[in-house]
Design an enzyme around this catalytic site. Sequence first.
Site, PDB file in Angstrom:
ATOM      1  N   LYS A  10       0.854  -1.198   0.000  1.00  0.00           N
ATOM      2  CA  LYS A  10       0.000   0.000   0.000  1.00  0.00           C
ATOM      3  C   LYS A  10       0.880   1.235   0.000  1.00  0.00           C
ATOM      4  O   LYS A  10       2.030   1.218   0.445  1.00  0.00           O
ATOM      5  CB  LYS A  10      -0.940   0.014   1.218  1.00  0.00           C
ATOM      6  CG  LYS A  10      -0.272   0.157   2.584  1.00  0.00           C
ATOM      7  CD  LYS A  10      -0.011   1.581   3.031  1.00  0.00           C
ATOM      8  CE  LYS A  10       0.839   1.615   4.297  1.00  0.00           C
ATOM      9  NZ  LYS A  10       1.400   2.933   4.603  1.00  0.00           N
ATOM     10  N   VAL A  95      11.159  -4.749   3.260  1.00  0.00           N
ATOM     11  CA  VAL A  95      10.799  -4.794   4.686  1.00  0.00           C
ATOM     12  C   VAL A  95      11.080  -3.445   5.336  1.00  0.00           C
ATOM     13  O   VAL A  95      12.021  -2.735   4.965  1.00  0.00           O
ATOM     14  CB  VAL A  95      11.607  -5.921   5.370  1.00  0.00           C
ATOM     15  CG1 VAL A  95      11.383  -5.927   6.871  1.00  0.00           C
ATOM     16  CG2 VAL A  95      11.230  -7.275   4.770  1.00  0.00           C
ATOM     17  N   ALA A  97       9.578  -0.582   5.209  1.00  0.00           N
ATOM     18  CA  ALA A  97       9.661   0.389   4.116  1.00  0.00           C
ATOM     19  C   ALA A  97       8.522   1.386   4.091  1.00  0.00           C
ATOM     20  O   ALA A  97       8.503   2.286   3.254  1.00  0.00           O
ATOM     21  CB  ALA A  97       9.707  -0.362   2.783  1.00  0.00           C
ATOM     22  N   ASP A 136      -2.480  -1.343  10.252  1.00  0.00           N
ATOM     23  CA  ASP A 136      -2.654  -1.377   8.797  1.00  0.00           C
ATOM     24  C   ASP A 136      -3.336  -2.647   8.314  1.00  0.00           C
ATOM     25  O   ASP A 136      -3.719  -2.738   7.142  1.00  0.00           O
ATOM     26  CB  ASP A 136      -1.299  -1.247   8.086  1.00  0.00           C
ATOM     27  CG  ASP A 136      -0.779   0.181   8.047  1.00  0.00           C
ATOM     28  OD1 ASP A 136      -1.598   1.110   8.164  1.00  0.00           O
ATOM     29  OD2 ASP A 136       0.443   0.363   7.898  1.00  0.00           O
TER      30      ASP A 136
END
Length: 292
Positions: A10, A95, A97, A136
């Site tokens: 995303k 990762v 990120a 998230d």
Amino acid sequence: MRISVKAPAKINLTLDVLYKRPDGYHEVEMVMTTVDLADRVDLWPLASDEIRLECSASYVPDDMRNHAYKAALLLKERFGVKQGVRIYIEKQIPVAAGLAGGSSDAAATLRGLNKLWELGLSLDELAEIGAEIGSDVPFCVYGGTALATGRGEKIALLQAPPPCWVILAKPPIGVSTADVYGNLRLHEGTPHPPTGDMLAAVRTQDFGLMCRSLGNVLEEVTVELYPQVRQIKELMAASGADGVLMSGSGPTVFALVQKEAKVQRIYNALRGFVKDVYVARILGCAEAEILA
């Protein structure tokens, strides 16, 4: 029987932090959308009553530190499932990120195990369970495009944004979300992204307005800690990107580009500066992500 589930990354088109809540979380308001940079989560039933997790990236943990493992354990305990599962994650999303890779893997695990273990749960129920794993995860359960509020777990689905290319660049650093939020100081002069304008841009399919409405209140915190983030932003803008923003708490920066002719130029400029550069498209709408 193997079930494969797509776990897309995303990006935040907007990320606003309104205030710190009494429970220690921050009240946020974010417009998020998925892109077609994705992990794949494969699930197999095991006769033994255990969770076994493997990953193509050796540095990804295979225990409770992994959101996908947590998701499997939570479903197992909540619904008294006695069957085990082997989980294999094919990593494509970098990762730490700011792209919700771990959360998307957890959401894919929830969706896949719902089918494998025949739990019959709705997406709303899976999202509610996902909120116990990370803020998230509920968005990643639904996929597509959404306005997320609360601590990120309250999801209002939106139509897909105007289609475009997305070039993502991650400097060789990991960013702690907790550190970024810990260094955030909201005050009267804090510039907040125009969330209403972004919602209007999505609704009217106005690409120009979408680019002008990009905003992330965490960006200034992260660029102070990691100057490479600002350098990537400036390089993208100088190379002709239509819109540029850091995603999440960083360090990944993305460029939105409408004309394909610009994509290679921006990609080449970035590859001279950082190794991890990706070209994707906005997915924007939820798709059938259980592949088999």
